[in-house]
Design an enzyme around this catalytic site. Structure first.
Site, mmCIF file in Angstrom:
data_model
loop_
_atom_site.group_PDB
_atom_site.id
_atom_site.type_symbol
_atom_site.label_atom_id
_atom_site.label_comp_id
_atom_site.label_asym_id
_atom_site.label_seq_id
_atom_site.Cartn_x
_atom_site.Cartn_y
_atom_site.Cartn_z
ATOM 1 N N LYS A 9 44.669 38.537 47.612
ATOM 2 C CA LYS A 9 44.302 38.023 48.930
ATOM 3 C C LYS A 9 45.072 38.779 50.030
ATOM 4 C CE LYS A 9 43.110 33.487 46.955
ATOM 5 N NZ LYS A 9 43.457 32.040 46.873
ATOM 6 N N TYR A 49 33.567 30.882 47.751
ATOM 7 C CA TYR A 49 34.183 29.554 47.632
ATOM 8 C C TYR A 49 33.178 28.436 47.925
ATOM 9 C CZ TYR A 49 38.954 31.408 47.118
ATOM 10 O OH TYR A 49 40.097 32.020 46.661
ATOM 11 N N PHE A 57 40.008 21.912 53.843
ATOM 12 C CA PHE A 57 40.662 23.197 54.084
ATOM 13 C C PHE A 57 39.705 24.387 54.006
ATOM 14 C CE2 PHE A 57 41.305 22.027 49.593
ATOM 15 C CZ PHE A 57 40.740 23.124 48.948
ATOM 16 N N ARG A 85 44.501 33.138 34.603
ATOM 17 C CA ARG A 85 44.957 31.963 35.353
ATOM 18 C C ARG A 85 46.378 31.557 34.955
ATOM 19 N NH1 ARG A 85 41.285 29.406 38.801
ATOM 20 N NH2 ARG A 85 42.108 27.330 38.409
ATOM 21 N N THR A 91 47.762 26.510 41.623
ATOM 22 C CA THR A 91 47.212 26.755 42.964
ATOM 23 C C THR A 91 48.288 26.664 44.047
ATOM 24 O OG1 THR A 91 45.118 25.791 42.228
ATOM 25 C CG2 THR A 91 45.456 25.982 44.617
ATOM 26 N N ARG A 102 52.032 33.509 41.386
ATOM 27 C CA ARG A 102 52.260 32.588 42.509
ATOM 28 C C ARG A 102 53.654 31.982 42.458
ATOM 29 N NH1 ARG A 102 46.369 29.710 41.926
ATOM 30 N NH2 ARG A 102 45.128 31.154 43.194
ATOM 31 N N ASN A 112 48.411 31.926 48.902
ATOM 32 C CA ASN A 112 48.852 31.970 47.502
ATOM 33 C C ASN A 112 48.523 33.262 46.758
ATOM 34 O OD1 ASN A 112 46.172 31.458 47.196
ATOM 35 N ND2 ASN A 112 46.396 29.585 45.993
ATOM 36 N N HIS A 115 43.489 35.404 43.719
ATOM 37 C CA HIS A 115 42.414 34.573 43.155
ATOM 38 C C HIS A 115 42.112 35.003 41.728
ATOM 39 C CE1 HIS A 115 38.453 32.908 42.321
ATOM 40 N NE2 HIS A 115 38.093 34.123 41.956
ATOM 41 N N GLU A 126 30.954 35.782 40.522
ATOM 42 C CA GLU A 126 31.823 36.429 41.511
ATOM 43 C C GLU A 126 31.762 37.954 41.396
ATOM 44 O OE1 GLU A 126 35.535 34.533 40.592
ATOM 45 O OE2 GLU A 126 34.849 32.582 41.339
HETATM 46 P P1 ATP Z 1 41.469 30.553 43.474
HETATM 47 O O1 ATP Z 1 40.045 30.029 43.308
HETATM 48 O O2 ATP Z 1 41.694 31.211 44.826
HETATM 49 O O3 ATP Z 1 41.884 31.395 42.327
HETATM 50 P P2 ATP Z 1 42.499 28.078 42.438
HETATM 51 O O4 ATP Z 1 41.367 28.181 41.474
HETATM 52 O O5 ATP Z 1 43.885 27.965 41.910
HETATM 53 O O6 ATP Z 1 42.466 29.298 43.456
HETATM 54 P P3 ATP Z 1 40.867 26.280 44.040
HETATM 55 O O7 ATP Z 1 40.865 24.817 43.873
HETATM 56 O O8 ATP Z 1 39.719 27.067 43.491
HETATM 57 O O9 ATP Z 1 42.253 26.827 43.409
HETATM 58 O O10 ATP Z 1 41.072 26.583 45.573
HETATM 59 C C1 ATP Z 1 40.741 27.851 46.112
HETATM 60 C C2 ATP Z 1 41.781 28.233 47.132
HETATM 61 O O11 ATP Z 1 41.739 27.323 48.209
HETATM 62 C C3 ATP Z 1 43.231 28.166 46.644
HETATM 63 O O12 ATP Z 1 43.647 29.299 45.932
HETATM 64 C C4 ATP Z 1 43.976 28.049 47.952
HETATM 65 O O13 ATP Z 1 44.116 29.324 48.591
HETATM 66 C C5 ATP Z 1 43.045 27.185 48.767
HETATM 67 N N1 ATP Z 1 43.447 25.795 48.659
HETATM 68 C C6 ATP Z 1 43.265 24.963 47.613
HETATM 69 N N2 ATP Z 1 43.789 23.755 47.846
HETATM 70 C C7 ATP Z 1 44.318 23.803 49.091
HETATM 71 C C8 ATP Z 1 44.999 22.888 49.926
HETATM 72 N N3 ATP Z 1 45.231 21.644 49.533
HETATM 73 N N4 ATP Z 1 45.406 23.330 51.139
HETATM 74 C C9 ATP Z 1 45.155 24.575 51.565
HETATM 75 N N5 ATP Z 1 44.507 25.498 50.831
HETATM 76 C C10 ATP Z 1 44.100 25.133 49.607
HETATM 77 MG MG MG Z 2 39.399 28.508 42.077
#
Ligand code: ATP
Ligand code: MG
Length: 137
Positions: A9, A49, A57, A85, A91, A102, A112, A115, A126
């Site tokens: 990111k 997303y 968010f 992962r 996350t 992370r 974070n 992705h 994706e």
């Molecule tokens: P990613 O899909 O980016 O790999 P992830 O699978 O760990 O992350 P997701 O639930 O898919 O988590 O959320 C996608 C992204 O949205 C997170 O990586 C983070 O950048 C953002 N995000 C998730 N939860 C929050 C939150 N509570 N506040 C702010 N941003 C968030």
């Molecule tokens: Mg995710």
């Protein structure tokens, strides 16, 4: 064979973590099938997303992803989705174990670093979203 879409990111690129992150995936033993640095268009970030569009968010998340260049990658290997992962960590970086990307490099969910796809189906979705056929080996 399984493939995962991994994206460093904007904060990860800006902070100079690209080499470190690629090294971790290479050392783990996965195969790099595609790699590019680019500015994500807003429409693609929204589509990427799309499952989160009802989250409070979501607008901030899309802004974050388009805030600077990202590095998109396709990594291949058995179990790469789940393994990536694990390498990435939780996350919320404050909950991510030390030794994960992370856990080692972040403190905020909204910054974070990286992705990783969460299922083989989303991985292929994706990859098709971010890469053209001819950009992959
Ligand atoms: P990613 O899909 O980016 O790999 P992830 O699978 O760990 O992350 P997701 O639930 O898919 O988590 O959320 C996608 C992204 O949205 C997170 O990586 C983070 O950048 C953002 N995000 C998730 N939860 C929050 C939150 N509570 N506040 C702010 N941003 C968030
Ligand atoms: Mg995710």
């Amino acid at each position: 064979v399984e493939r995962s879409y991994i994206m460093i990111k904007p904060d990860g690129v800006q902070r100079g973590l690209v080499g470190e992150i690629i090294t971790r995936f290479e050392q783990k033993g996965f195969s790099l099938k595609g790699l590019k640095l680019f500015q994500a268009p807003k429409e693609l970030a929204e589509e990427h997303y799309t499952e989160l569009q009802e989250k409070p968010f979501y607008p901030e998340l899309v802004k974050y992803i388009v805030s600077g260049p990202v590095v998109g990658m396709v990594w291949e290997g058995p179990g790469v989705i789940a393994s990536a992962r694990k390498l990435i960590g939780a996350t919320n970086p404050l909950n991510a174990e030390p030794g994960t990307i992370r856990g080692d490099f972040g403190i905020q969910s909204g910054r974070n670093v990286i992705h990783g796809s969460d299922s083989p189906e989303n991985g292929e979705r994706e990859i098709a979203l971010w890469f053209k056929e001819g950009e992959l080996v």
